[in-house]
Each structure stands twice: as C-alpha cells, then as structure tokens.
Design a protein around this motif. Sequence first.
Motif, mmCIF file in Angstrom:
data_model
loop_
_atom_site.group_PDB
_atom_site.id
_atom_site.type_symbol
_atom_site.label_atom_id
_atom_site.label_comp_id
_atom_site.label_asym_id
_atom_site.label_seq_id
_atom_site.Cartn_x
_atom_site.Cartn_y
_atom_site.Cartn_z
ATOM 1 N N LEU A 73 0.779 -1.280 -0.007
ATOM 2 C CA LEU A 73 0.000 0.068 0.145
ATOM 3 C C LEU A 73 0.853 1.163 -0.124
ATOM 4 N N GLY A 74 0.577 2.205 -0.927
ATOM 5 C CA GLY A 74 1.303 3.457 -0.938
ATOM 6 C C GLY A 74 2.752 3.341 -1.636
ATOM 7 N N GLN A 75 3.077 2.339 -2.157
ATOM 8 C CA GLN A 75 4.368 1.823 -2.785
ATOM 9 C C GLN A 75 4.231 1.688 -4.172
ATOM 10 N N GLY A 76 5.418 1.683 -5.147
ATOM 11 C CA GLY A 76 5.434 1.221 -6.535
ATOM 12 C C GLY A 76 5.537 -0.173 -6.310
ATOM 13 N N PRO A 77 5.511 -0.791 -7.541
ATOM 14 C CA PRO A 77 5.637 -2.173 -7.784
ATOM 15 C C PRO A 77 6.726 -2.715 -7.419
ATOM 16 N N GLN A 78 7.187 -3.761 -6.851
ATOM 17 C CA GLN A 78 8.499 -4.329 -6.571
ATOM 18 C C GLN A 78 8.690 -5.481 -7.354
ATOM 19 N N PHE A 79 9.557 -5.787 -8.086
ATOM 20 C CA PHE A 79 9.969 -6.923 -9.111
ATOM 21 C C PHE A 79 10.021 -8.142 -8.246
ATOM 22 N N ILE A 80 9.424 -9.059 -8.600
ATOM 23 C CA ILE A 80 9.576 -10.551 -7.829
ATOM 24 C C ILE A 80 10.447 -11.444 -8.562
ATOM 25 N N PHE A 81 9.711 -12.029 -10.009
ATOM 26 C CA PHE A 81 10.547 -12.419 -10.987
ATOM 27 C C PHE A 81 9.752 -12.585 -12.261
ATOM 28 N N GLN A 82 10.679 -13.158 -13.282
ATOM 29 C CA GLN A 82 10.297 -12.939 -14.360
ATOM 30 C C GLN A 82 10.347 -14.504 -15.235
ATOM 31 N N TYR A 83 9.447 -14.886 -15.970
ATOM 32 C CA TYR A 83 9.537 -16.162 -16.539
ATOM 33 C C TYR A 83 9.314 -16.021 -18.256
ATOM 34 N N TYR A 84 10.239 -16.677 -18.781
ATOM 35 C CA TYR A 84 10.312 -16.897 -20.137
ATOM 36 C C TYR A 84 10.692 -18.300 -20.596
ATOM 37 N N GLU A 85 10.013 -18.688 -21.691
ATOM 38 C CA GLU A 85 10.231 -20.195 -21.821
ATOM 39 C C GLU A 85 10.138 -21.195 -20.859
ATOM 40 N N GLU A 86 9.237 -21.077 -20.173
ATOM 41 C CA GLU A 86 9.062 -21.945 -18.870
ATOM 42 C C GLU A 86 10.092 -21.922 -17.795
ATOM 43 N N GLU A 87 10.931 -20.902 -17.750
ATOM 44 C CA GLU A 87 12.233 -20.733 -16.810
ATOM 45 C C GLU A 87 12.156 -19.421 -16.146
ATOM 46 N N GLU A 88 12.657 -19.466 -14.962
ATOM 47 C CA GLU A 88 12.794 -18.173 -14.410
ATOM 48 C C GLU A 88 14.105 -17.760 -14.718
ATOM 49 N N ARG A 89 14.016 -16.474 -15.308
ATOM 50 C CA ARG A 89 15.309 -15.860 -15.919
ATOM 51 C C ARG A 89 15.729 -14.823 -15.427
ATOM 52 N N GLN A 90 15.009 -14.266 -14.318
ATOM 53 C CA GLN A 90 15.661 -13.104 -13.652
ATOM 54 C C GLN A 90 14.760 -12.944 -12.250
ATOM 55 N N ARG A 91 15.406 -12.474 -11.242
ATOM 56 C CA ARG A 91 14.434 -12.615 -9.947
ATOM 57 C C ARG A 91 15.068 -11.308 -9.207
ATOM 58 N N GLY A 92 14.183 -10.600 -8.426
ATOM 59 C CA GLY A 92 14.403 -9.524 -7.659
ATOM 60 C C GLY A 92 14.583 -9.994 -6.238
ATOM 61 N N ASN A 93 14.663 -9.074 -5.171
ATOM 62 C CA ASN A 93 15.309 -9.249 -3.758
ATOM 63 C C ASN A 93 13.944 -10.049 -3.018
ATOM 64 N N PHE A 94 13.951 -11.102 -3.486
ATOM 65 C CA PHE A 94 12.721 -11.883 -2.634
ATOM 66 C C PHE A 94 13.092 -13.165 -2.108
#
Lengths: 112, 113
Positions: free
Chosen positions: B39-60
């Motif tokens: 609440l009151g914050q901008g979106p924080q990146f968790i992770f990204q999926y491409y071709e069924e694989e996690e290719r990038q991850r945030g600080n979670f």
Amino acid sequence: EDQVTQSPEALRLQEGESSSLNCSYTVSGLRGLFWYRQDPGKGPEFLFTLYSAGEEKEKERLKATLTKKESFLHITAPKPEDSATYLCAVQADSGGYQKVTFGIGTKLQVIP
Amino acid sequence: DAGVTQSPTHLIKTRGQQVTLRCSPKSGHDTVSWYQQALGQGPQFIFQYYEEEERQRGNFPDRFSGHQYPNYSSELNVNALLLGDSALYLCASSLASIRTEAFFGQGTRLTVV
C-alpha cells in the motif's frame, strides 16, 4: 543500483489547472522509460514508452517528455477523471536481461 | 483481445499457509513478470518467466516461487505466509524483445491474517 524518484508524492489541482509530474532516474544502460496510470486497487494502465532523450509523446491531455536524467508528464487542463496515481518505470540492462524498476508514484487529485 | 487476466481477485490466508496466484498473459505475449505492491508503494519486481524458466529474480526470498506453462500462463506460489506478505500482487506480460512495454493485470489482493 537502479533508482527512480518521482516528485511530488502527491499533487492536488483545480480542474483546468495544468501542471507537471517529475521522474528522475539513475540507471546503467537505459532501454526505455514507461509511464503508467493506476487507479486504487487496480493494476497499472500503460500510457507511454520513451526510448531516447528528446522524445515526446502525447495522449489526450497528457504529454510525456524525456531527457538524459529525467522525464516529465505534463497534464494540460486536467479533469476530475484524471485523478489517479501516475507511476514511472525504467527498463535497463541487467546481466543480459532487461530489468524494470518502478518509482513510488505521484498521487494526483483533480478537484472540480 | 483479452488482456492480462489474474485470479483470484481477492484472497485471505492465515499466517503460515501457502498460496497460489494465477496469470494468463495478453494474447501474443510470451514473457510474464510478477510484482508485489504494498500500500502506497510502487510495484517491486519478484521474478520473470520466459520459455518456462525463471530468467530474472528480484530481492525476494525462496518462499516465493513460480512456474510458467507451455501456453505462457504462469503461477506465483508463496509458502509460509507472513503478515508482511499482504499486498497487491501484479502480473505483467510482454514480448521477449529489448524494446517492449509490459501490460498489467488487475492484480490479486492478498491479505494475510
């Protein structure tokens, strides 16, 4: 570390009173800068993408501009329905991928 | 053309439980990213999926995991829920190219009690 700072955090305007929102950024390898509009409890709605300094884009009462260090979202003669939070995000190179970092947003209230 | 759809829209869970959130990307998109927005914050990146694989991850932490299916739809799983996990969880889809904007779903409001 990539940083995006938006100002002001909140802005209250009278209907018809034009103003600008600021987004300053510090990133390595900027690939794009995005503006989104977000209504309470909903997902961000895409507005603009800017790729290079000097670029400008317009949509109805909104105009986005980009320099090497910041972007502005100009709102001309706003209406109450323009009330929302406006988010700025930058896409930058990150280990071969493109990482997106958001600012905290500017909450705009337009009063009739 | 259906945009990004997320389910459920709202969810209440008890601390320590596990939750699964779902996302169907915009037609023609192949990349799905997940964000957490307090609440009151901008979106924080968790992770990204491409071709069924996690290719990038945030600080979670590893309690946050995901999956992408062959039809590009995706799931976000959170284990051992904490009160601090209460937030709006957003899914965004895009194309796997350098210059591409992401389109967001309406989000899932998760409340942990």
